[in-house]
Write a protein that holds these residues in place. Structure first.
Motif, PDB file in Angstrom:
ATOM      1  N   THR A 239      31.755  94.849  92.227  1.00 39.98           N
ATOM      2  CA  THR A 239      31.764  94.110  93.336  1.00 39.98           C
ATOM      3  C   THR A 239      33.166  93.276  93.088  1.00 39.98           C
ATOM      4  O   THR A 239      33.633  92.501  94.132  1.00 39.98           O
ATOM      5  CB  THR A 239      30.749  92.995  93.278  1.00 39.98           C
ATOM      6  OG1 THR A 239      30.656  92.176  92.119  1.00 39.98           O
ATOM      7  CG2 THR A 239      29.338  93.683  93.348  1.00 39.98           C
ATOM      8  N   SER A 242      37.822  94.987  94.544  1.00 38.33           N
ATOM      9  CA  SER A 242      38.655  94.748  95.573  1.00 38.33           C
ATOM     10  C   SER A 242      39.156  93.447  95.328  1.00 38.33           C
ATOM     11  O   SER A 242      40.537  93.499  95.775  1.00 38.33           O
ATOM     12  CB  SER A 242      37.659  94.552  97.046  1.00 38.33           C
ATOM     13  OG  SER A 242      37.076  95.780  97.165  1.00 38.33           O
ATOM     14  N   TYR A 291      40.098  96.490 100.858  1.00 40.39           N
ATOM     15  CA  TYR A 291      38.659  95.951 100.990  1.00 40.39           C
ATOM     16  C   TYR A 291      37.758  96.984 101.943  1.00 40.39           C
ATOM     17  O   TYR A 291      36.638  97.158 101.862  1.00 40.39           O
ATOM     18  CB  TYR A 291      38.642  94.588 101.772  1.00 40.39           C
ATOM     19  CG  TYR A 291      38.964  93.597 100.856  1.00 40.39           C
ATOM     20  CD1 TYR A 291      37.705  92.956 100.384  1.00 40.39           C
ATOM     21  CD2 TYR A 291      39.841  93.142 100.381  1.00 40.39           C
ATOM     22  CE1 TYR A 291      37.687  92.122  99.068  1.00 40.39           C
ATOM     23  CE2 TYR A 291      39.910  92.044  99.370  1.00 40.39           C
ATOM     24  CZ  TYR A 291      38.966  91.565  98.849  1.00 40.39           C
ATOM     25  OH  TYR A 291      38.838  90.552  97.933  1.00 40.39           O
ATOM     26  N   THR A 295      34.961  98.177  99.476  1.00 36.59           N
ATOM     27  CA  THR A 295      33.690  97.516 100.143  1.00 36.59           C
ATOM     28  C   THR A 295      32.948  98.119 100.986  1.00 36.59           C
ATOM     29  O   THR A 295      33.226  98.550 102.308  1.00 36.59           O
ATOM     30  CB  THR A 295      34.216  96.232 100.660  1.00 36.59           C
ATOM     31  OG1 THR A 295      35.185  95.691  99.646  1.00 36.59           O
ATOM     32  CG2 THR A 295      32.736  95.241 100.666  1.00 36.59           C
TER      33      THR A 295
END
Length: 313
Positions: A239, A242, A291, A295
């Motif tokens: 997590t 990014s 991202y 993500t």
């Protein structure tokens, strides 16, 4: 020092010294990067605003980052492209001060947002049960306001410090846009207050932010390594990937540019200008890409909003 009874009303921006013949063609990759930055960051802002599932601190901070990058690149790239394509070198003194202020203030704001994102990751990983209570959407918005105010207050004195100086010698800058240290060097006056304040502002913003970002990740790594399950360790640290990328593409060009200015005096002049342009362009171009790729929630939201139903990621 001889008395100076007038000051220039315009400055001269330079393109790539020694590569003037290639400037026209070099502008095309710059235009491509600018378009990518506009499309990428507009997409991030649109996705985060319209997708309710992304109304969480990490994505709201990302939306702030995208908005900052949009404004920053728009304040600089059109003038750079006009310089490379049409040899539009002149910029008025007041416009130069305005551009300089926004470049420094927005860079400081981006640094603050990156610190806030590091704090978000620290709370999410080290104190997961308290994350929702600590970082509410209201608190996240307040942090965004503080970031803007902090960047503006720290760098608002720079135009005022330059306004008091006289510029009656050379008015040729060494970059394709206006920055404080570049303008200051052309002043026909004592610039020590500018030097002291400029260095202090950078240390108190970018310097302090980088230290606290590093501290956050030391604590994050310590917590992740204490997790027994390798899968859970990987999930927790993934997590942060990014954000680590965003921090790297912001601070590495900044540090590289500082080193070029300090130790690259023998380097060709176009190296300084190229590095300065890279410093401005790389974060706006790369942040939405990083991202979007790293993500999963962003990819899903892009798929949901922009792609036909039933398509696969």
């Amino acid at each position: 020092m001889n008395p100076c009874n007038f000051t220039h009303t315009t400055f001269i921006l330079i393109g790539l010294p020694g590569l003037e013949a290639a400037q026209f063609w070099i502008a095309f990759p710059l235009l491509f990067m600018y378009v990518v930055a506009l499309l990428g960051n507009c997409t991030v802002v649109f996705i985060v605003r319209t997708e309710h599932s992304l109304h969480a601190p990490m994505y709201l901070f990302l939306c702030m980052l995208a908005a900052i990058d949009l404004v920053l690149s728009t304040f600089t790239m059109p003038k750079i492209l006009a310089l490379f394509w049409f040899n539009s070198q002149e910029i008025t003194f007041d416009m130069c001060l305005t551009q300089m202020f926004f470049i420094h203030a927005l860079s400081a704001t981006e640094s603050t947002v990156l610190l806030a994102m590091a704090f978000d990751r620290y709370v999410a990983i080290c104190h997961p049960l308290r994350h929702a209570a600590i970082l509410t959407n209201t608190v996240t918005a307040q942090i965004g306001i503080v970031a803007v105010v902090r960047g503006s207050l720290f760098f608002f004195p720079l135009p005022l410090l330059l306004k008091r100086l006289h510029f009656c010698g050379s008015n040729i800058l060494t970059h394709s846009y206006c920055v404080h240290q570049d303008m200051m060097k052309l002043a026909h006056a004592d610039t020590m207050p500018n030097v002291i304040y400029g260095l202090t502002a950078i240390l108190l913003v970018m310097g302090v932010d980088s230290v606290f970002i590093l501290l956050s990740y030391v604590l994050i790594i310590k917590t992740v390594l204490s997790i027994a399950s390798p899968e859970e360790r990987h999930k927790a640290f993934s997590t942060c990937i990014s954000h680590i990328g965003a921090v790297a593409i912001f601070y590495i060009p900044l540090i590289s540019l500082c080193f070029v200015h300090r130790f690259g005096k023998r380097a060709p002049p176009y190296v300084h200008t190229l590095m300065a342009n890279v410093y401005l362009l790389i974060p706006p171009v790369m942040n939405p890409i990083i991202y979007s790729v790293k993500t999963k929630q962003i990819r899903k939201a892009i798929h949901k909003v922009l792609l036909p139903k039933g398509s696969q990621i």
